[in-house]
Enzyme design. Structure first.
Site, short mmCIF file in Angstrom:
data_model
loop_
_atom_site.label_atom_id
_atom_site.label_comp_id
_atom_site.label_asym_id
_atom_site.label_seq_id
_atom_site.Cartn_x
_atom_site.Cartn_y
_atom_site.Cartn_z
N SER A 1 -3.14 1.61 5.89
CA SER A 1 -2.31 1.70 5.06
C SER A 1 -2.18 2.82 4.07
CB SER A 1 -2.47 0.41 4.24
OG SER A 1 -3.38 0.53 3.11
N GLY B 1 -2.74 -5.30 0.96
CA GLY B 1 -3.74 -6.20 0.46
C GLY B 1 -2.73 -7.36 0.00
N CYS C 1 -8.64 -0.79 8.84
CA CYS C 1 -8.28 -1.65 7.83
C CYS C 1 -8.69 -2.82 8.00
CB CYS C 1 -6.74 -1.40 7.68
SG CYS C 1 -6.07 -2.30 6.47
N ASN C 2 -9.28 -3.34 6.99
CA ASN C 2 -9.78 -4.86 7.18
C ASN C 2 -8.55 -5.68 7.02
OD1 ASN C 2 -13.05 -4.96 6.83
ND2 ASN C 2 -12.27 -3.26 5.86
N THR C 3 -7.74 -5.28 6.20
CA THR C 3 -6.76 -6.15 6.00
C THR C 3 -5.63 -6.42 6.94
OG1 THR C 3 -6.47 -5.56 3.70
CG2 THR C 3 -4.68 -6.61 4.37
N CYS D 1 -13.00 -3.72 2.51
CA CYS D 1 -11.87 -2.59 2.62
C CYS D 1 -12.22 -1.30 2.65
CB CYS D 1 -11.06 -2.98 1.25
SG CYS D 1 -9.73 -1.89 0.97
N HIS E 1 -10.80 1.52 2.00
CA HIS E 1 -10.60 2.21 0.75
C HIS E 1 -11.91 2.38 0.01
CE1 HIS E 1 -6.41 2.11 1.64
NE2 HIS E 1 -6.29 2.86 0.86
#
Ligand code: DGL
Length: 269
Positions: free
Chosen positions: A16, A48, A79-81, A191, A193
């Site tokens: 993202s 998220g 990206c985990n989400t 995450c 990030h």
């Protein structure tokens, strides 16, 4: 005269925002020879707090469009989400090898001595069945403290683009760990990030080991690209793409250049 061609393994990294760059960096450390295309969906950042159905549709649309437009060897959903919700759908519809990023719960549970682990992730990742299944399978002997927060990814995003970081806000987000009866000795950065604010998290929780999935993804990509399609191109060129309007284009360009990307281009759907 025909232009000389080089052979590359071209890997698409998807996120993202800037989080995928932490994965890209870890993957490049072990696979410096790859050519990277980095697509970030700034138009819908942050992921998220978005619904699962929205994310599945959006992520599929973007990755399928990228696959139609560019020849690729493999995809890293950095990206985990996104991974914890969209991997099964993506694998159904896309024939290329897809590497996902999921919270490093298994290694964290193994590393923990006091058997109290923390998981820090977006609200989406924290509430997913995928994450609960990882806890049940690999951390059943641990007390698990989950903290889901949508703002920490925004703080990390801002740090990378403006250089400013809000330590006070980060300390507040970490309170459930700090104030727990037994403070976790290991916290999963769930995450992509968060590696960009890892130093600040570490300052706030100096005794705690912070674990992310970067290196494991690097190893996985090494295996996957051995078998994947080799692509011929004129020159090896790492390119970054964004989806929405980028107000701070010049800052972003400087930032992605520091990571080794030569170009920053709009990805039109
Ligand atoms: N980087 C993403 C992750 O790994 C998500 C950040 C966001 O868009 O909320 O979960």
């Amino acid at each position: 005269m025909l232009e000389p061609k080089v052979k590359v393994k071209r890997v698409l990294f998807f996120d993202s925002g800037v989080g995928g760059l932490s994965v890209y960096r870890a993957v490049k450390e072990l696979n410096n020879e790859i050519e990277a295309y980095y697509l970030f969906d700034n138009e819908c950042f942050p992921y998220g707090n978005k619904t699962e159905s929205f994310l599945i549709e959006r992520i599929e649309k973007l990755i399928e469009a990228a696959c139609k437009r560019y020849e690729l060897s493999a995809i890293v959903v950095a990206c985990n989400t996104a991974s914890t919700v969209a991997l099964p759908e993506l694998r159904c519809h896309i024939k290329l090898p897809i590497v996902g990023v999921v919270p490093a719960i298994k290694p964290a549970a193994k590393l923990s001595k006091n058997k109290v682990i923390g998981i820090l992730a977006t609200p989406g990742t924290i509430s997913r069945k995928y994450t609960q299944d990882l806890i049940d399978s690999f951390a059943s002997d641990c007390k698990v403290i989950k903290v889901g927060n949508a703002n920490l990814a925004v703080i990390a995003e801002n740090r990378l683009t403006t250089g400013k970081v809000d330590k006070k806000a980060i300390t507040k987000i970490l309170e459930p760990f700090i104030n727990a009866p037994i403070v976790p000795d290991t916290v999963v950065l769930g995450c992509t990030h968060y590696p960009f604010v890892k130093d600040v998290i570490q300052e706030v929780m100096p005794e705690t080991r912070l674990v992310d999935s970067g290196e494991a993804i690097g190893r996985r990509v090494k295996t996957v690209i051995k078998e994947s399609t080799t692509i011929e191109t004129r020159e090896k060129l790492d390119r970054a793409f964004y989806t929405g309007d980028l107000e701070n284009f010049d800052d972003r360009l400087q930032m992605v250049r520091k990571f080794g990307f030569k170009k920053l281009e709009k990805f039109e759907l």
